[in-house]
Design an enzyme around this catalytic site. Structure first.
Site, PDB file in Angstrom:
ATOM      1  N   HIS A 122       0.811  -1.220   0.000  1.00  0.00           N
ATOM      2  CA  HIS A 122       0.000   0.000   0.000  1.00  0.00           C
ATOM      3  C   HIS A 122       0.847   1.275   0.000  1.00  0.00           C
ATOM      4  CE1 HIS A 122      -3.629  -2.264   0.425  1.00  0.00           C
ATOM      5  NE2 HIS A 122      -3.348  -2.686   1.639  1.00  0.00           N
ATOM      6  N   ASP A 159      -2.975 -10.778  -2.461  1.00  0.00           N
ATOM      7  CA  ASP A 159      -3.521 -10.237  -1.216  1.00  0.00           C
ATOM      8  C   ASP A 159      -4.974  -9.823  -1.465  1.00  0.00           C
ATOM      9  OD1 ASP A 159      -2.216  -8.795   1.522  1.00  0.00           O
ATOM     10  OD2 ASP A 159      -4.047  -7.866   0.785  1.00  0.00           O
ATOM     11  N   HIS A 161      -6.460  -7.242  -0.505  1.00  0.00           N
ATOM     12  CA  HIS A 161      -6.530  -5.804  -0.755  1.00  0.00           C
ATOM     13  C   HIS A 161      -5.665  -5.445  -1.960  1.00  0.00           C
ATOM     14  CE1 HIS A 161      -7.204  -6.316   3.655  1.00  0.00           C
ATOM     15  NE2 HIS A 161      -8.185  -5.459   3.418  1.00  0.00           N
TER      16      HIS A 161
END
Length: 305
Positions: A122, A159, A161
């Site tokens: 992220h 993942d 996300h």
């Protein structure tokens, strides 16, 4: 097979009750040592150098993460916090990916798993977010691109996300392709199919409750053929296990065997195009039992001859 970690990765402590806790890494290490007592060649990850971080991150973010911290917790965003041990954890997590790239490019063993934290996918060029301080997989990819002159590096992210930071860093660089499936409606609310970058992005959102059947079909029908067409010279994996049915952060409802399956499929592509070269880095996974089981399944599929 090589495995990289560092004890300082346990020192990053975002505070009581935080999902990205030191126990996450400890259960992975314990499970891998128990399951593969002789098959893994463990290496201590070095700290990433400033220049390696600066390939993908602005100096202001690097300085922010590495600043000396005396207070117990420092908040970088709503859910990303640091402790006095976080800076060392972050540079060793990033350094693991760089060392793993060197090892698979120069050594006899083409496979490496980096058991590190904090996770990274992220983190953007300018911002630490989503539990991530530095973007470990992006740092490894940029290093491989520049150090070894690779023209086709694939980053695969399963993942639950979307790895918004990884996508943002490489969206304009056709030498690094990014492939991600992730659950619709979750943080960071990015990664749409229409995002194409320089023709190097492929995102597919999966609805909650997709389960094994839909996950495997999407990968078999779309994602794996696209990676095959790209013919990567190196395959990098953001190995997050928070799509597991036990995980409290999402509802994709995958089972442990699904992670073994996708790993085996990716390893086949690495053998076909990249002389078997594949570096995997731990990302999410917040149910400790599921995280341990999935890590063993993932590494076991990498080890399977």
């Amino acid at each position: 097979m090589l495995a990289f970690t560092h004890p300082d990765c346990l020192l990053h402590d975002p505070g009581p009750g935080h999902p990205e806790c030191p126990q996450r890494l400890q259960v992975v290490l314990d499970a891998l040592h128990a399951a593969f007592p002789a098959q893994l060649d463990w290496r201590q990850a070095p700290p990433a150098k400033f220049g390696e971080l600066a390939r993908v991150h602005d100096s202001a973010l690097i300085d922010q993460v590495l600043a000396t911290q005396t207070e117990p917790l420092r908040q970088l965003d709503m859910d990303t916090l640091t402790s006095p041990g976080s800076a060392s954890a972050a540079v060793h997590a990033a350094g693991a990916g760089v060392a793993a790239v060197d090892a698979v490019m120069l050594g006899k063993d083409p496979l490496a798993f980096c058991a590190v934290r904090p996770p990274g996918h992220h983190a953007t060029a300018t911002t630490a977010m989503g539990f991530c301080l530095f973007n470990n997989i992006a740092i490894a990819a940029a290093y491989a691109r520049d150090r070894y002159g690779l023209e086709r590096i694939a980053i695969v992210d399963f993942d639950v996300h979307h790895g918004n930071g990884t996508q943002d860093i490489f969206a304009a660089d056709p030498r690094v392709a990014y492939y991600s499936t992730h659950q619709a409606g979750l943080f960071p609310h990015s990664g749409l199919r229409r995002d194409r970058g320089a023709g190097n992005l492929l995102n597919i959102l999966l609805p909650p409750g997709s389960g094994s059947f839909r996950f495997r079909n999407i990968w078999a029908d779309e994602m794996l053929p696209a990676i095959d067409d790209f013919r990567p010279q190196l395959l990098l994996v953001s190995a997050g296990f928070d799509a597991h049915l036990r995980d409290p952060q999402a509802d994709l409802m995958l089972e442990t065997d699904d992670f073994a399956w996708i790993t085996a499929e990716l390893r086949g592509l690495a053998r076909r195009h990249a002389a078997g070269r594949m570096v995997s880095m731990l990302e999410g996974g917040y149910d400790l039992q599921a995280l341990a089981e999935c890590s063993v399944a993932h590494v076991g599929a990498l080890l399977d001859p």
